[in-house]
Design a protein around this motif. Structure first.
Motif, PDB file in Angstrom:
ATOM      1  N   ARG A 108     -25.239   4.215 -28.274  1.00 34.19           N
ATOM      2  CA  ARG A 108     -25.215   3.025 -29.135  1.00 34.19           C
ATOM      3  C   ARG A 108     -24.515   1.845 -28.445  1.00 34.19           C
ATOM      4  N   ALA A 109     -23.455   2.130 -27.674  1.00 32.07           N
ATOM      5  CA  ALA A 109     -22.766   1.066 -26.937  1.00 32.07           C
ATOM      6  C   ALA A 109     -23.682   0.468 -25.871  1.00 32.07           C
ATOM      7  N   LEU A 110     -24.444   1.311 -25.187  1.00 33.91           N
ATOM      8  CA  LEU A 110     -25.394   0.834 -24.175  1.00 33.91           C
ATOM      9  C   LEU A 110     -26.501   0.013 -24.823  1.00 33.91           C
ATOM     10  N   ASP A 111     -26.948   0.469 -25.990  1.00 38.27           N
ATOM     11  CA  ASP A 111     -27.984  -0.262 -26.713  1.00 38.27           C
ATOM     12  C   ASP A 111     -27.492  -1.664 -27.092  1.00 38.27           C
ATOM     13  N   ARG A 112     -26.267  -1.732 -27.589  1.00 35.38           N
ATOM     14  CA  ARG A 112     -25.695  -3.037 -27.937  1.00 35.38           C
ATOM     15  C   ARG A 112     -25.566  -3.921 -26.696  1.00 35.38           C
ATOM     16  N   ALA A 113     -25.127  -3.329 -25.596  1.00 34.87           N
ATOM     17  CA  ALA A 113     -24.967  -4.093 -24.352  1.00 34.87           C
ATOM     18  C   ALA A 113     -26.309  -4.636 -23.863  1.00 34.87           C
ATOM     19  N   MET A 114     -27.369  -3.849 -24.021  1.00 32.90           N
ATOM     20  CA  MET A 114     -28.702  -4.318 -23.614  1.00 32.90           C
ATOM     21  C   MET A 114     -29.142  -5.515 -24.460  1.00 32.90           C
ATOM     22  N   SER A 115     -28.906  -5.425 -25.762  1.00 34.42           N
ATOM     23  CA  SER A 115     -29.286  -6.537 -26.644  1.00 34.42           C
ATOM     24  C   SER A 115     -28.502  -7.798 -26.295  1.00 34.42           C
ATOM     25  N   GLU A 116     -27.202  -7.629 -26.046  1.00 34.13           N
ATOM     26  CA  GLU A 116     -26.361  -8.778 -25.690  1.00 34.13           C
ATOM     27  C   GLU A 116     -26.777  -9.385 -24.350  1.00 34.13           C
ATOM     28  N   ALA A 117     -27.304  -8.554 -23.453  1.00 38.01           N
ATOM     29  CA  ALA A 117     -27.707  -9.021 -22.120  1.00 38.01           C
ATOM     30  C   ALA A 117     -29.082  -9.684 -22.128  1.00 38.01           C
ATOM     31  N   GLY A 118     -29.770  -9.629 -23.260  1.00 39.12           N
ATOM     32  CA  GLY A 118     -31.060 -10.300 -23.355  1.00 39.12           C
ATOM     33  C   GLY A 118     -32.264  -9.471 -22.956  1.00 39.12           C
ATOM     34  N   PHE A 119     -32.118  -8.142 -22.936  1.00 41.51           N
ATOM     35  CA  PHE A 119     -33.284  -7.291 -22.667  1.00 41.51           C
ATOM     36  C   PHE A 119     -34.345  -7.542 -23.735  1.00 41.51           C
ATOM     37  N   ALA A 120     -35.599  -7.463 -23.354  1.00 39.99           N
ATOM     38  CA  ALA A 120     -36.701  -7.630 -24.308  1.00 39.99           C
ATOM     39  C   ALA A 120     -36.606  -6.570 -25.400  1.00 39.99           C
ATOM     40  N   PRO A 121     -37.103  -6.862 -26.612  1.00 45.40           N
ATOM     41  CA  PRO A 121     -37.019  -5.892 -27.716  1.00 45.40           C
ATOM     42  C   PRO A 121     -37.657  -4.543 -27.394  1.00 45.40           C
ATOM     43  N   ASP A 122     -38.696  -4.552 -26.545  1.00 39.12           N
ATOM     44  CA  ASP A 122     -39.364  -3.290 -26.232  1.00 39.12           C
ATOM     45  C   ASP A 122     -38.846  -2.640 -24.949  1.00 39.12           C
ATOM     46  N   ALA A 123     -37.805  -3.209 -24.332  1.00 39.61           N
ATOM     47  CA  ALA A 123     -37.198  -2.572 -23.154  1.00 39.61           C
ATOM     48  C   ALA A 123     -36.528  -1.272 -23.583  1.00 39.61           C
ATOM     49  N   THR A 124     -36.675  -0.235 -22.774  1.00 36.33           N
ATOM     50  CA  THR A 124     -36.209   1.091 -23.161  1.00 36.33           C
ATOM     51  C   THR A 124     -34.896   1.463 -22.461  1.00 36.33           C
ATOM     52  N   LEU A 125     -34.173   2.375 -23.097  1.00 37.00           N
ATOM     53  CA  LEU A 125     -32.948   2.920 -22.522  1.00 37.00           C
ATOM     54  C   LEU A 125     -33.207   4.355 -22.087  1.00 37.00           C
ATOM     55  N   TRP A 126     -32.944   4.620 -20.823  1.00 29.34           N
ATOM     56  CA  TRP A 126     -33.005   5.968 -20.270  1.00 29.34           C
ATOM     57  C   TRP A 126     -31.572   6.409 -19.990  1.00 29.34           C
ATOM     58  N   VAL A 127     -31.279   7.691 -20.156  1.00 25.07           N
ATOM     59  CA  VAL A 127     -29.926   8.170 -19.885  1.00 25.07           C
ATOM     60  C   VAL A 127     -29.959   9.413 -19.001  1.00 25.07           C
ATOM     61  N   MET A 128     -28.992   9.468 -18.078  1.00 26.23           N
ATOM     62  CA  MET A 128     -28.834  10.634 -17.221  1.00 26.23           C
ATOM     63  C   MET A 128     -28.094  11.729 -17.993  1.00 26.23           C
ATOM     64  N   ILE A 129     -28.632  12.937 -17.915  1.00 20.40           N
ATOM     65  CA  ILE A 129     -27.986  14.118 -18.490  1.00 20.40           C
ATOM     66  C   ILE A 129     -27.471  14.919 -17.301  1.00 20.40           C
TER      67      ILE A 129
END
Length: 295
Positions: A108-129
């Motif tokens: 959720r923190a990464l998602d918020r950071a992406m929105s604040e950084a101006g990523f497009a609405p359809d830009a996706t978040l991938w995460v390393m496991i």
């Protein structure tokens, strides 16, 4: 690219070091489905800022065609993470890959950071496991997809081996539980799951065998460290011709008027249920999406 995200081909996900401008230029000619422009592991600390500027410039310049372009940033907890996300957001890639994610709150923190950084609405978040904590809390991480951009899990088995002190082997026995848990959690929330890298570039036979193992576990594709691995990954993770033909047969059979409203029918002598119809539609959609890429 307009392919529905659920069926977007991600058979081959090639890491490209962000400090290497020649590599990022060469990537425009490669048949990889996904380019992972890396600011993290492949970039030395004293080269981080230069690599960030080079990746941002490459993404802005474009020219990658139908390839999905994802920027792997440094973790928010590092000195570089915040600026990486800001630069990537301004450049406008298809998405962002974050390392060492261990909780839903981090998603959720990464998602918020992406929105604040101006990523497009359809830009996706991938995460390393790639940590023991991530495996233990994998269901919570996947559940964070609800209401966020989370789209994809990427296995980081080199890091997981280091953290768990597991000894890597040809069959990856030490990682079977982690791999299965990650795929299961991903499927529960409709996420893509990408297998980890194969370290021996010269061993083409071993690489193909590991791709086939990843497919058997349910992964959608594999992360790669060299262009020579693209062809095999694309071949293994694409639905086989006979699989596509069988899927089309299932779809056609359920569409017949005499089968309207039925939950179970016989197709080519096999009992076939509605769950098989759903999978058949997915197989055909993936096959058509691959054909649209021209590879």
């Amino acid at each position: 690219m307009t392919t529905h995200l659920a069926h977007r081909p991600r058979r081959s996900c090639l890491y490209m070091p962000g400090a290497n401008t020649k590599a990022m230029e060469k990537a425009k000619t490669l048949a990889a489905d996904v380019l992972l422009l890396d600011l993290e592991d492949s970039v030395a600390p004293d080269a981080k800022e230069t690599a960030r500027a080079q990746v941002a410039a490459a993404v802005k310049a474009g020219g990658y065609g139908k390839r999905e372009v994802i920027v792997r940033v440094n973790a928010l907890s590092t000195p570089w993470g915040g600026e990486d996300i800001a630069a990537a957001g301004a450049a406008g890639p298809d998405g962002m890959l974050a390392p060492k994610v261990e909780s839903g709150e981090q998603v959720r923190a990464l998602d918020r950071a992406m929105s604040e950084a101006g990523f497009a609405p359809d830009a996706t978040l991938w995460v390393m496991i790639e940590t023991p904590r991530a495996i233990l809390d994998i269901a919570e991480i996947a559940a964070a997809a609800k209401g966020t951009r989370l789209s994809c899990f990427v296995m980081g088995l080199n890091d997981l081996a280091k953290e768990t002190r597991a000894r890597p082997s040809a069959g990856r026995a030490a990682f079977h539980a982690a791999m299965s848990l990650a795929v299961t959690a991903a499927r529960a929330e409709g996420l893509t799951a990408i297998d980890g890298v194969y370290n021996d570039i010269a061993d083409a036979e071993g690489f193909r065998a590991e791709c086939e193992q990843g497919l058997a576990f349910g992964f959608d594709g594999k992360t790669l460290i060299h262009p020579s691995q693209i062809e095999a990954a694309n071949a293994v993770f694409a639905p086989a011709e006979e699989e596509v033909a069988r899927a089309r047969g299932v779809i056609e059979a359920f569409a017949l008027p005499e089968n309207a409203g039925k939950g179970v029918i016989k197709v080519d002598g096999r009992m076939t249920e509605l769950l098989h119809l759903e999978e058949a539609k997915r197989v055909v959609a993936v096959s058509e999406a691959i054909a649209a890429l021209g590879s």
